[in-house]
Scaffold this active site. Structure first.
Site, short mmCIF file in Angstrom:
data_model
loop_
_atom_site.label_atom_id
_atom_site.label_comp_id
_atom_site.label_asym_id
_atom_site.label_seq_id
_atom_site.Cartn_x
_atom_site.Cartn_y
_atom_site.Cartn_z
CB SER A 117 -0.86 -0.03 1.27
OG SER A 117 -1.38 1.23 1.53
CE1 TYR B 97 -4.08 -2.83 5.43
CE2 TYR B 97 -3.67 -0.51 4.96
CZ TYR B 97 -3.89 -1.79 4.52
OH TYR B 97 -3.90 -2.07 3.18
CE LYS C 297 -1.48 -4.48 3.28
NZ LYS C 297 -1.73 -5.84 2.78
#
Ligand SMILES: NC(=O)c1ccc[n+]([C@@H]2O[C@H](COP(=O)([O-])OP(=O)(O)OC[C@H]3O[C@@H](n4cnc5c(N)ncnc54)[C@H](O)[C@@H]3O)[C@@H](O)[C@H]2O)c1
Length: 346
Positions: free
Chosen positions: A127, A152, A156
């Site tokens: 991302s 989150y 990644k």
């Protein structure tokens, strides 16, 4: 022409299902693994309706290492595209351990699975959150990574680090991490699209739900950013374009032309749009006014970000072909189709 079997983790999800369609249309046979924690089994039928092929499906939680053994050893798997993860920034702040557990454990298990079954190619869903609030725009793959602003985003970043370490000791293994900007829109057939559970966190699904009367009004977070109309800028990429980039990335790995065994690509449109521009596009395609109110900025939100698409174009031969209006129009068609035909049948 049959080109190979690809295991798609998270394949009944939003981006995974669109990628299955692109893969089938390019000659690949996708095999889906998903625990349906954020998707619906009916997606298999819709993939079949669109392509004529119903992918093999395993309902497996990738955090359960032993369950992955259910995947048949009789099929030669040529590669993996690993989408499965939890993806809500806000939820990850509330439930950090769930996010670290799910997103990291599933990746580690998939890498172990690849090692054991001698599967040598993996595409990983990363991302643009890894770049944080970038100082220079557009963001290139050489833009320095920043400390993640949410658990989150950190999953990644850590996932990319895990892969970096893994490929060092497994030189026969190749991986590409694709750093998505803002995937949006739906398949042109309107048979599949984004289906968030609960209140959507992303702009497009919130807009579509407002348009069908499910939400009263949209909140626009901040109108005092240093942008042309004061609202934040993002780079939206149509989900079918994004899906197609996965096919290109996989084919690039197969071509043997990769420089080293791990590479990264930004996937965006290269254009930044303000929140108000997205609303205007949505109003145009849906031919209705959408209620919205300006509220305070959200902590942690980035002012503006858009991708440099140069590397993906030069190396993968990938260039998105759909516009912002294509994104809002297909999102609107999907929302209408879903409310009229699918929701009632569940
Ligand atoms: N949609 C976005 O805006 C966006 C942006 C950047 C990156 N990504 C990444 O792209 C990937 C796909 O995103 P999406 O939008 O399609 O999300 P999604 O939630 O629609 O799809 C993810 C799928 O993975 C499945 N899943 C989750 N944990 C699992 C587990 N432990 N075992 C098996 N299946 C599991 C879910 O049921 C779901 O079907 C994710 O890794 C996400 O972090 C998404």
């Amino acid at each position: 022409m049959f080109k190979g079997n690809i295991l798609i983790t998270g394949g009944t999800g939003y981006i995974g299902s669109h990628t299955c369609i692109e893969l089938i249309e390019s000659g690949y046979n996708p095999i889906i693994v998903d625990n349906l924690s954020n998707s619906d089994i009916q997606v298999l039928q819709r993939i079949e309706d669109i392509t004529g092929l119903r992918p093999d499906f395993y309902e497996i939680d990738l955090c359960n290492r032993n369950d992955i053994e259910q995947i048949s050893k009789d099929i030669k798997i040529d590669g993996v595209i690993h989408f499965a993860a939890f993806k809500s920034v806000n939820e990850s702040v509330e439930k950090p351990l769930d996010y670290y557990h799910n997103n990291l454990e599933s990746l580690i298990n998939i890498l172990r699975f690849c090692t054991e079954r001698e599967i040598r190619k993996i595409v990983f869903s990363s991302s643009c959150t890894v770049y944080g609030n970038a100082e220079k725009l557009p963001v290139t793959e050489n833009t320095p990574l920043k400390k993640a602003s949410s658990p989150y985003g950190n999953t990644k970043k850590i996932s990319e680090d895990i892969i970096t370490d893994y490929v060092k000791t497994n030189p026969e293994f190749t991986c590409i991490s694709l750093r998505y900007f803002n995937p949006a829109g739906a398949h042109p057939s309107a048979k599949i699209g984004e289906l968030p559970r609960g209140i959507p966190n992303n702009l497009l699904p919130y807009l579509t739900q407002t348009a069908v009367g499910l939400r009263d009004e949209l909140s626009v977070y901040g109108s005092d950013y240093n942008t042309k109309d004061g609202t934040a800028i993002r780079d939206y990429i149509h989900v079918s374009d994004l899906a197609n980039a996965h096919v290109k990335a996989f084919e690039f790995m197969q071509s043997g032309k990769m420089n080293g065994n791990y590479d990264f690509f930004n996937l965006g449109s290269g254009n930044g749009y303000t929140v108000l521009e997205v609303i205007q596009s949505y109003e145009k395609v849906s031919q209705q006014k959408l209620p919205y109110k300006i509220v305070n900025r959200r902590p942690g939100d980035v002012e503006k970000i858009w991708a440099s698409t140069e590397k993906a174009e030069k190396v993968l031969g990938f260039k998105p072909s759909r516009s912002l209006d294509d994104i809002t129009k297909t999102a609107w068609e999907w929302e209408k189709h879903y409310r009229k035909n699918i929701e009632k049948s569940i």
